[in-house]
Design a protein around this motif. Structure first.
Motif, mmCIF file in Angstrom:
data_model
loop_
_atom_site.group_PDB
_atom_site.id
_atom_site.type_symbol
_atom_site.label_atom_id
_atom_site.label_comp_id
_atom_site.label_asym_id
_atom_site.label_seq_id
_atom_site.Cartn_x
_atom_site.Cartn_y
_atom_site.Cartn_z
ATOM 1 N N MET A 1 0.442 -8.208 -4.887
ATOM 2 C CA MET A 1 0.757 -6.742 -5.132
ATOM 3 C C MET A 1 2.451 -6.615 -5.387
ATOM 4 N N LEU A 2 2.994 -6.583 -6.723
ATOM 5 C CA LEU A 2 4.293 -6.718 -6.789
ATOM 6 C C LEU A 2 5.051 -5.416 -6.331
ATOM 7 N N PRO A 8 9.155 -9.052 -6.695
ATOM 8 C CA PRO A 8 8.815 -9.018 -5.504
ATOM 9 C C PRO A 8 8.956 -7.649 -4.845
ATOM 10 N N PRO A 9 8.050 -7.374 -3.819
ATOM 11 C CA PRO A 9 8.257 -6.203 -3.128
ATOM 12 C C PRO A 9 9.772 -6.219 -2.355
ATOM 13 N N ARG A 10 10.290 -5.008 -2.190
ATOM 14 C CA ARG A 10 11.560 -4.797 -1.645
ATOM 15 C C ARG A 10 11.250 -3.767 -0.454
ATOM 16 N N THR A 101 9.348 8.040 -6.030
ATOM 17 C CA THR A 101 10.518 7.503 -6.285
ATOM 18 C C THR A 101 11.039 6.194 -4.769
ATOM 19 N N HIS A 102 9.924 6.485 -3.826
ATOM 20 C CA HIS A 102 10.251 5.713 -2.745
ATOM 21 C C HIS A 102 9.047 4.666 -2.550
ATOM 22 N N ARG A 103 8.421 4.440 -3.348
ATOM 23 C CA ARG A 103 7.196 3.211 -3.169
ATOM 24 C C ARG A 103 7.559 1.815 -3.144
ATOM 25 N N GLY A 106 8.142 -0.284 1.937
ATOM 26 C CA GLY A 106 7.739 -0.368 3.266
ATOM 27 C C GLY A 106 7.384 0.973 4.041
ATOM 28 N N LEU A 107 7.467 2.033 3.226
ATOM 29 C CA LEU A 107 7.218 3.325 3.892
ATOM 30 C C LEU A 107 5.779 3.499 4.540
ATOM 31 N N LEU A 108 4.823 3.121 3.614
ATOM 32 C CA LEU A 108 3.487 3.356 4.245
ATOM 33 C C LEU A 108 3.014 2.108 5.242
ATOM 34 N N THR A 109 3.831 1.224 5.171
ATOM 35 C CA THR A 109 3.670 0.233 6.531
ATOM 36 C C THR A 109 4.336 0.972 7.675
ATOM 37 N N ALA A 110 5.470 1.578 7.399
ATOM 38 C CA ALA A 110 6.075 2.146 8.789
ATOM 39 C C ALA A 110 5.208 3.446 9.106
ATOM 40 N N ALA A 131 -10.370 5.838 0.789
ATOM 41 C CA ALA A 131 -8.876 5.527 0.378
ATOM 42 C C ALA A 131 -8.837 6.045 -1.242
ATOM 43 N N SER A 132 -7.712 6.198 -1.477
ATOM 44 C CA SER A 132 -7.645 6.643 -3.094
ATOM 45 C C SER A 132 -7.817 5.233 -3.961
ATOM 46 N N GLU A 133 -7.430 4.120 -3.303
ATOM 47 C CA GLU A 133 -7.669 2.759 -3.972
ATOM 48 C C GLU A 133 -8.182 1.748 -2.775
ATOM 49 N N ILE A 136 -5.610 -0.870 -0.880
ATOM 50 C CA ILE A 136 -4.637 -0.563 0.341
ATOM 51 C C ILE A 136 -4.729 -0.779 1.494
ATOM 52 N N TYR A 137 -5.903 -0.571 2.091
ATOM 53 C CA TYR A 137 -5.931 -0.483 3.642
ATOM 54 C C TYR A 137 -6.302 -1.869 4.548
ATOM 55 N N GLY A 138 -6.929 -2.663 3.751
ATOM 56 C CA GLY A 138 -7.459 -3.798 4.239
ATOM 57 C C GLY A 138 -6.357 -4.600 4.999
ATOM 58 N N ARG A 139 -5.250 -4.548 4.483
ATOM 59 C CA ARG A 139 -4.081 -5.346 5.259
ATOM 60 C C ARG A 139 -3.573 -4.635 6.557
ATOM 61 N N PHE A 140 -3.985 -3.228 6.822
ATOM 62 C CA PHE A 140 -3.844 -2.613 8.243
ATOM 63 C C PHE A 140 -5.017 -2.863 9.056
HETATM 64 C C1 LIG Z 1 -0.602 4.109 -1.677
HETATM 65 C C2 LIG Z 1 1.131 4.287 -1.233
HETATM 66 C C3 LIG Z 1 0.858 5.301 -0.075
HETATM 67 C C4 LIG Z 1 1.724 3.146 -0.897
HETATM 68 O O1 LIG Z 1 2.919 3.475 -0.348
HETATM 69 P P1 LIG Z 1 4.217 2.413 -0.368
HETATM 70 O O2 LIG Z 1 5.337 3.037 0.531
HETATM 71 O O3 LIG Z 1 4.624 2.248 -1.748
HETATM 72 O O4 LIG Z 1 3.354 1.246 0.429
HETATM 73 P P2 LIG Z 1 4.462 -0.090 1.122
HETATM 74 O O5 LIG Z 1 5.596 -0.414 0.462
HETATM 75 O O6 LIG Z 1 4.474 -0.067 2.782
HETATM 76 O O7 LIG Z 1 3.393 -1.367 0.830
HETATM 77 C C5 LIG Z 1 2.847 -2.034 1.902
HETATM 78 C C6 LIG Z 1 2.172 -2.990 1.102
HETATM 79 O O8 LIG Z 1 0.784 -2.349 0.313
HETATM 80 C C7 LIG Z 1 1.020 -3.040 -0.822
HETATM 81 N N1 LIG Z 1 0.560 -1.581 -1.730
HETATM 82 C C8 LIG Z 1 1.008 -0.449 -1.753
HETATM 83 N N2 LIG Z 1 0.233 0.274 -2.379
HETATM 84 C C9 LIG Z 1 -0.743 -0.431 -2.825
HETATM 85 C C10 LIG Z 1 -1.525 -0.008 -3.931
HETATM 86 N N3 LIG Z 1 -1.950 1.232 -4.280
HETATM 87 N N4 LIG Z 1 -2.567 -1.031 -4.198
HETATM 88 C C11 LIG Z 1 -2.366 -2.352 -3.624
HETATM 89 N N5 LIG Z 1 -1.532 -2.540 -2.728
HETATM 90 C C12 LIG Z 1 -0.696 -1.724 -2.602
HETATM 91 C C13 LIG Z 1 2.436 -3.238 -1.305
HETATM 92 O O9 LIG Z 1 2.662 -4.079 -2.224
HETATM 93 C C14 LIG Z 1 2.823 -3.626 0.357
HETATM 94 O O10 LIG Z 1 2.260 -5.088 -0.058
HETATM 95 P P3 LIG Z 1 2.980 -6.437 0.918
HETATM 96 O O11 LIG Z 1 2.857 -6.104 2.326
HETATM 97 O O12 LIG Z 1 2.367 -7.764 0.608
HETATM 98 O O13 LIG Z 1 4.605 -6.524 0.466
HETATM 99 C C15 LIG Z 1 1.817 5.026 -2.451
HETATM 100 O O14 LIG Z 1 1.904 4.320 -3.498
HETATM 101 C C16 LIG Z 1 1.159 6.242 -2.773
HETATM 102 O O15 LIG Z 1 1.691 7.429 -2.202
HETATM 103 N N6 LIG Z 1 0.428 6.287 -3.865
HETATM 104 C C17 LIG Z 1 -0.261 7.613 -4.290
HETATM 105 C C18 LIG Z 1 -0.949 8.510 -3.153
HETATM 106 C C19 LIG Z 1 -1.960 7.747 -2.735
HETATM 107 O O16 LIG Z 1 -2.677 6.851 -3.106
HETATM 108 N N7 LIG Z 1 -2.216 7.724 -1.376
HETATM 109 C C20 LIG Z 1 -3.147 7.146 -0.420
HETATM 110 C C21 LIG Z 1 -4.189 7.965 0.015
HETATM 111 S S1 LIG Z 1 -5.406 7.463 0.799
#
Ligand SMILES: CC(C)(COP(=O)(O)OP(=O)(O)OC[C@H]1O[C@@H](n2cnc3c(N)ncnc32)[C@H](O)[C@@H]1OP(=O)(O)O)[C@@H](O)C(=O)NCCC(=O)NCCS
Length: 430
Positions: A1-2, A8-10, A101-103, A106-110, A131-133, A136-140
């Motif tokens: 995921m970019l 690359p992710p910032r 604007t903040h995606r 690393g905020l989800l990771t935090a 999960a919405s997608e 997203i969550y396997g990495r955690f």
């Molecule tokens: C999904 C969401 C919360 C991710 O937040 P974020 O702050 O961009 O996530 P992070 O920057 O912490 O990403 C952590 C890792 O997950 C990956 N990732 C983030 N969103 C992803 C997605 N939708 N699909 C696949 N991978 C994703 C990132 O690339 C990153 O990978 P890395 O560790 O290899 O760099 C955000 O995009 C969002 O709010 N989406 C819309 C609402 C939503 O879907 N919420 C989830 C409800 S279950």
């Protein structure tokens, strides 16, 4: 995921306050708006008030930037039903969002770091979420544990293979009457269904308030109760009506929201009623188990068309002895696992699970002379936890490794459904 397309992710370099913290009552509206906006929703004041009771301020997490909430997460504290009809209070993760604007900084990771650390610190053994997608969550460390299906059935082909015996009484009731009795019927049903969760008051508040956004173009809810011959409520169905008069002929749709009962016989009567409503050409339901009992009621099972199958409950094990010790197992065995857990390293290493059908399992750290039977990650163990996924299926795609010959078959049997229980399924969204 970019991070951005092609780059690359910032990591975030701005002025956000980390780690995330819980919100105050005054911060409830901006907290909720952060989440709603991420899903493209602009809630009214009334919507915000309706959800307020669902939010336990102490369990919320928010990332602030200049007094604004730019990321949110929250968790309920509710019962999950485990194999063997045991229940365990778990963290039900919800309201996860990062402002557009903040995606990808690393905020989800935090958020996930703090949420899982705090839950573990409070002694919570398991976190679950939908999960919405799915990526997203396997990495955690969350493992996919249950699936859900959307189904459709033409009422012209909805005969049952054998007649339904009518018992007691069915009645269409108003919201107030349904509110008094449906929660208790549900509470009994969810305790029999592995993978199902408790519905707390906030859930019923939203269900019975039946806000416009929940209707998706269909009518408000109709409520049907079944009472036993003795007059006790033992079944509940809720449905919506979607108008469709095709060239003047009725082609309307009944959208089933709930259908549960104390016994399969009463549940069959609820379905018979829903399938026999005049002027409806189609009955649909959005959230059904794959092993839907309705299929086995039908004379023509192919007519129950599955229009979509999706991942549903994701399970994150936080405290192995407490989690693995809370459910029952299908066979008596001792299985040694070498577990990897990059995100929660306190779980990492060797674990021996001694378990059986007659009492809770016991997971303990292995000693030096206890070679592992299986090598797997915590997400894979989360997938096995509710008895809906087999270790051998995960092994076929390289996600579980058999170290002792025969261990996969033993793990399939051990973690499998207990005492004829249905496959795990979660009836409720959260
Ligand atoms: C999904 C969401 C919360 C991710 O937040 P974020 O702050 O961009 O996530 P992070 O920057 O912490 O990403 C952590 C890792 O997950 C990956 N990732 C983030 N969103 C992803 C997605 N939708 N699909 C696949 N991978 C994703 C990132 O690339 C990153 O990978 P890395 O560790 O290899 O760099 C955000 O995009 C969002 O709010 N989406 C819309 C609402 C939503 O879907 N919420 C989830 C409800 S279950």
């Amino acid at each position: 995921m970019l991070g951005e397309r092609g780059s690359p992710p910032r990591r975030y370099t701005g002025a956000v306050e980390l780690p995330p913290r819980s919100i105050t009552a005054e911060e409830y509206a901006p907290f909720s708006l952060c989440f709603e906006a991420a899903f493209g929703i602009q809630p009214t004041e009334a919507d915000l008030e309706l959800w307020r009771k669902a939010v336990d301020l102490d369990r919320t997490l928010a990332v602030f930037e200049r007094d604004e909430v730019v990321a949110s997460a929250d968790s309920y504290w509710f019962d999950l039903t485990l194999p063997g009809a045991r229940t365990l209070p778990v963290a039900g993760v919800t309201r996860v969002a990062v402002r557009g604007t903040h995606r990808r900084r690393g905020l989800l990771t935090a958020l996930m770091r703090t949420l899982l650390d705090e839950a573990h610190g409070r002694g919570e053994a398991v976190a679950v979420l939908t999960a919405s997608e799915g990526a997203i969550y396997g990495r955690f460390g969350y493992g996919l544990a249950t699936v859900q299906a959307s189904v459709e059935l033409s009422t012209a082909h909805a005969a049952f293979s054998r007649p339904v015996e009518r018992t007691g009484r069915l009645n269409q009731v108003d919201t107030e009457t349904a509110r008094k009795v449906a929660p208790a019927v549900h509470d009994r049903a969810r305790r029999r269904q592995p993978g199902d969760v408790e519905r707390q008051d906030w859930y019923w508040d939203v269900h019975f308030a039946d806000p416009h956004w929940a209707r998706e173009g269909a009518s408000g809810l109709f409520h049907v109760l079944h009472e036993s011959a003795a007059g006790d409520p033992d079944g509940y169905a809720a449905y919506r009506w979607k108008d469709n008069w095709k060239r003047g002929n009725p082609a309307n749709e009944v959208v089933v929201v709930d259908a549960f009962a104390d016994t399969p016989a009463v549940e069959a009567q609820l379905w018979r009623h829903l399938l026999d409503l005049d002027l409806a050409a189609k009955v649909s339901a959005w959230k059904r188990p794959l092993d839907d009992p309705l299929r086995w009621l039908l004379a023509d099972p192919r007519r129950l068309e599955v229009t979509s199958v999706r991942d549903d409950l994701w399970v994150r094990l936080l405290d192995l002895p407490a989690a693995l010790g809370a459910r029952l197992y299908a066979t008596t065995d001792r299985l040694v696992m070498e577990l990897s857990d990059g995100f929660c390293p306190w779980n990492q290493g060797g674990w021996a699970l001694e378990a059986g059908p007659d009492g809770p399992g016991r997971a303990r750290r292995t000693g030096p002379r206890e070679p592992a039977d299986l090598r797997l990650g915590v997400a894979e163990l989360g997938s096995l936890f509710l008895a809906g996924v087999r270790a051998s299926d995960l092994a076929r795609v390289g996600r579980v490794e058999e170290l002792t010959p025969g261990a996969l078959a033993r793990a399939d049997a051990l973690f499998g459904p207990v005492g004829g229980e249905p496959a795990p399924f979660c009836r409720s969204g959260f």
